[in-house]
Write an enzyme that holds these catalytic residues in place. Structure first.
Site, short mmCIF file in Angstrom:
data_model
loop_
_atom_site.label_atom_id
_atom_site.label_comp_id
_atom_site.label_asym_id
_atom_site.label_seq_id
_atom_site.Cartn_x
_atom_site.Cartn_y
_atom_site.Cartn_z
N ASP A 69 0.85 -1.19 0.00
CA ASP A 69 0.00 0.00 0.00
C ASP A 69 0.88 1.24 0.00
O ASP A 69 1.95 1.25 0.65
CB ASP A 69 -0.94 0.03 1.20
CG ASP A 69 -2.23 0.79 0.86
OD1 ASP A 69 -3.27 0.13 0.65
OD2 ASP A 69 -2.19 2.03 0.79
N ASP A 96 4.43 2.48 -4.00
CA ASP A 96 3.48 2.57 -5.10
C ASP A 96 3.54 1.25 -5.88
O ASP A 96 4.61 0.87 -6.34
CB ASP A 96 3.86 3.75 -5.99
CG ASP A 96 2.93 3.94 -7.17
OD1 ASP A 96 2.00 3.13 -7.34
OD2 ASP A 96 3.14 4.91 -7.93
N ASP A 118 -9.48 0.94 -6.99
CA ASP A 118 -10.18 2.14 -7.45
C ASP A 118 -10.73 1.89 -8.85
O ASP A 118 -9.97 1.53 -9.75
CB ASP A 118 -9.20 3.32 -7.46
CG ASP A 118 -9.89 4.66 -7.63
OD1 ASP A 118 -10.90 4.73 -8.37
OD2 ASP A 118 -9.42 5.65 -7.04
N ASP A 154 -16.82 -4.51 -5.77
CA ASP A 154 -18.26 -4.27 -5.64
C ASP A 154 -18.78 -3.46 -6.82
O ASP A 154 -19.98 -3.21 -6.92
CB ASP A 154 -18.55 -3.49 -4.35
CG ASP A 154 -17.99 -2.08 -4.42
OD1 ASP A 154 -16.76 -1.94 -4.65
OD2 ASP A 154 -18.75 -1.10 -4.25
N THR A 191 -12.06 -8.37 3.03
CA THR A 191 -11.34 -7.12 3.26
C THR A 191 -12.23 -6.21 4.11
O THR A 191 -13.40 -6.49 4.34
CB THR A 191 -11.02 -6.40 1.94
OG1 THR A 191 -12.22 -5.82 1.42
CG2 THR A 191 -10.43 -7.37 0.91
N TYR A 193 -13.33 -3.24 3.22
CA TYR A 193 -14.37 -2.75 2.33
C TYR A 193 -15.45 -3.81 2.13
O TYR A 193 -16.65 -3.52 2.16
CB TYR A 193 -13.77 -2.39 0.96
CG TYR A 193 -13.25 -0.99 0.84
CD1 TYR A 193 -14.02 0.10 1.22
CD2 TYR A 193 -11.99 -0.75 0.32
CE1 TYR A 193 -13.54 1.40 1.09
CE2 TYR A 193 -11.50 0.54 0.19
CZ TYR A 193 -12.27 1.61 0.58
OH TYR A 193 -11.79 2.88 0.45
#
Length: 212
Positions: A69, A96, A118, A154, A191, A193
């Site tokens: 991360d 990165d 993302d 999702d 996770t 999320y």
């Protein structure tokens, strides 16, 4: 996953070199040596607060895990989970993850996880999506022949885009789940999320794709 800056995050990461590899470019080609064994290496790009990668490491002691991360505060929370889990088969990278060839040799890792990346929904940002063709080319370099990408999201748009991208790149779709939590898929590790979305009843999509 955007979080507020955590006071002392840098110092916390630097204080635990047994888990946090601060100069991962120097580890390129040496990951088996760093782990101290020749077990398979699985990498999660965008580990967030570490629920998935720490959970997988605990559940699968015969596999080595690396969580990546770019946000130091987020990674410091992942380190909290790793310290609580107290398993030796996990490392964290504060970098990165846009070019993994900076940190891994050809064929050095065995599986890649892309969880809730993302979606970058605007067309002009397509090249930033982690399942864009140029990213797949990078992943293919560091994975072995028949190496796999396991993908969860999702976002229906990103899911459909990724299915097309995998297929157009010539990858084999080994499994596709249109509603993961309503399926009979076993051993799913959530996770942060994913847990949030599951609590709201949102559909989770999953794909397993392999290079050929």
């Amino acid at each position: 996953m955007r979080v507020r800056n955590r006071k002392g995050a840098t110092e916390l990461l630097e204080a635990h070199p047994q888990y946090v590899i601060l100069n991962p470019a120097d580890a390129k080609g040496r990951w088996q040596e760093i782990f101290g064994n020749d077990h398979p290496i699985h990498v999660e790009v965008g580990s967030g607060k570490g629920a998935f990668v720490s959970g997988m490491a605990k559940a699968n002691p015969e596999i080595n895990y690396i969580g990546i991360d770019i946000q130091k505060s987020v990674l410091s929370y992942a380190l909290d989970k790793v310290l609580a889990t107290d398993v030796p088969n996990i490392k964290l990278l504060w970098v990165d993850g846009s070019d993994l060839t900076d940190y891994f040799e050809e064929g050095e890792i065995d599986r890649l996880y892309l969880n809730f990346s993302d979606p970058w929904p605007k067309k002009r940002h397509e090249k930033r999506r982690l399942t864009y063709q140029s990213f797949l080319a990078t992943y293919q370099q560091i994975l072995p022949e028949n190496g796999e990408i396991h993908f969860k999201t999702d976002n229906r748009g990103l899911f459909e885009y990724s299915l097309v991208s995998f297929s157009q790149y010539g990858m084999k779709l080994k499994g596709v789940w249109l509603d993961l939590h309503a399926s009979d898929f076993e051993d799913n590790v959530l996770t942060e999320y994913e847990q949030k979305f599951a609590n709201k009843g949102q559909v989770i999509y999953r794909v397993e794709a392999a290079f050929e």
